[in-house]
Design a protein around this motif. Structure first.
Motif, mmCIF file in Angstrom:
data_model
loop_
_atom_site.group_PDB
_atom_site.id
_atom_site.type_symbol
_atom_site.label_atom_id
_atom_site.label_comp_id
_atom_site.label_asym_id
_atom_site.label_seq_id
_atom_site.Cartn_x
_atom_site.Cartn_y
_atom_site.Cartn_z
ATOM 1 N N ALA A 30 0.832 -1.204 0.000
ATOM 2 C CA ALA A 30 0.000 0.000 0.000
ATOM 3 C C ALA A 30 0.864 1.250 0.000
ATOM 4 O O ALA A 30 0.545 2.231 -0.690
ATOM 5 N N GLY A 31 1.955 1.224 0.721
ATOM 6 C CA GLY A 31 2.866 2.365 0.744
ATOM 7 C C GLY A 31 3.473 2.640 -0.619
ATOM 8 O O GLY A 31 3.692 3.796 -0.989
ATOM 9 N N ILE A 32 3.709 1.592 -1.380
ATOM 10 C CA ILE A 32 4.311 1.755 -2.707
ATOM 11 C C ILE A 32 3.274 2.213 -3.731
ATOM 12 O O ILE A 32 3.533 3.134 -4.496
ATOM 13 N N ARG A 42 11.943 8.223 -5.813
ATOM 14 C CA ARG A 42 13.410 8.233 -5.734
ATOM 15 C C ARG A 42 13.883 8.166 -4.282
ATOM 16 O O ARG A 42 14.862 7.483 -3.970
ATOM 17 N N ALA A 43 13.199 8.879 -3.393
ATOM 18 C CA ALA A 43 13.560 8.841 -1.969
ATOM 19 C C ALA A 43 13.388 7.433 -1.415
ATOM 20 O O ALA A 43 14.216 6.961 -0.631
ATOM 21 N N CYS A 44 12.335 6.751 -1.827
ATOM 22 C CA CYS A 44 12.095 5.378 -1.359
ATOM 23 C C CYS A 44 13.135 4.416 -1.912
ATOM 24 O O CYS A 44 13.613 3.530 -1.190
ATOM 25 N N VAL A 45 13.512 4.577 -3.164
ATOM 26 C CA VAL A 45 14.555 3.730 -3.758
ATOM 27 C C VAL A 45 15.877 3.959 -3.030
ATOM 28 O O VAL A 45 16.584 3.009 -2.672
ATOM 29 N N LEU A 61 9.033 -0.967 -6.671
ATOM 30 C CA LEU A 61 9.279 0.466 -6.872
ATOM 31 C C LEU A 61 9.520 0.769 -8.341
ATOM 32 O O LEU A 61 9.054 1.794 -8.852
ATOM 33 N N LYS A 62 10.220 -0.113 -9.044
ATOM 34 C CA LYS A 62 10.434 0.074 -10.481
ATOM 35 C C LYS A 62 9.109 0.024 -11.233
ATOM 36 O O LYS A 62 8.856 0.838 -12.130
ATOM 37 N N GLN A 63 8.249 -0.916 -10.882
ATOM 38 C CA GLN A 63 6.933 -1.000 -11.524
ATOM 39 C C GLN A 63 6.122 0.263 -11.279
ATOM 40 O O GLN A 63 5.456 0.770 -12.185
ATOM 41 N N GLN A 64 6.214 0.803 -10.069
ATOM 42 C CA GLN A 64 5.489 2.036 -9.766
ATOM 43 C C GLN A 64 6.078 3.197 -10.567
ATOM 44 O O GLN A 64 5.341 4.054 -11.063
ATOM 45 N N ILE A 68 4.081 5.635 -13.134
ATOM 46 C CA ILE A 68 4.095 7.096 -13.044
ATOM 47 C C ILE A 68 4.522 7.694 -14.381
ATOM 48 O O ILE A 68 3.913 8.651 -14.863
ATOM 49 N N ARG A 69 5.565 7.132 -14.986
ATOM 50 C CA ARG A 69 6.042 7.649 -16.282
ATOM 51 C C ARG A 69 4.993 7.506 -17.364
ATOM 52 O O ARG A 69 4.870 8.357 -18.235
ATOM 53 N N SER A 70 4.244 6.412 -17.342
ATOM 54 C CA SER A 70 3.222 6.183 -18.386
ATOM 55 C C SER A 70 2.088 7.188 -18.282
ATOM 56 O O SER A 70 1.417 7.474 -19.272
#
Length: 72
Positions: A30-32, A42-45, A61-64, A68-70
């Motif tokens: 849920a956090g992600i 970026r802060a989470c990564v 995180l990469k999937q998220q 976001i980029r899409s």
């Protein structure tokens, strides 16, 4: 709470530690999925890389980030 941790908080009011260190995996998920900006992501990564380096979390995180980029 340290000043750096307060500075890393995003508009949702959660620090990377709060997003990635809850006691159960559903809360981590849920956090992600509630990350909606690249700055928070970026802060989470960076937090995950500096601490536990869990591959599963970094993959989520990469999937998220891809999501976001899409939207942009």
């Amino acid at each position: 709470m340290s000043n750096s941790e307060e500075q890393e908080r995003n508009s949702d009011g959660l620090s990377p530690a709060q997003r990635l260190e809850p006691p159960n995996s559903r809360l981590i998920n849920a956090g992600i999925v509630t990350i909606h900006d690249m700055e928070t992501l970026r802060a989470c990564v960076a937090y995950e890389n500096a601490n536990q380096q869990r591959v599963r979390i970094l993959r989520q995180l990469k999937q998220q980030a891809d999501e976001i980029r899409s939207k942009d």
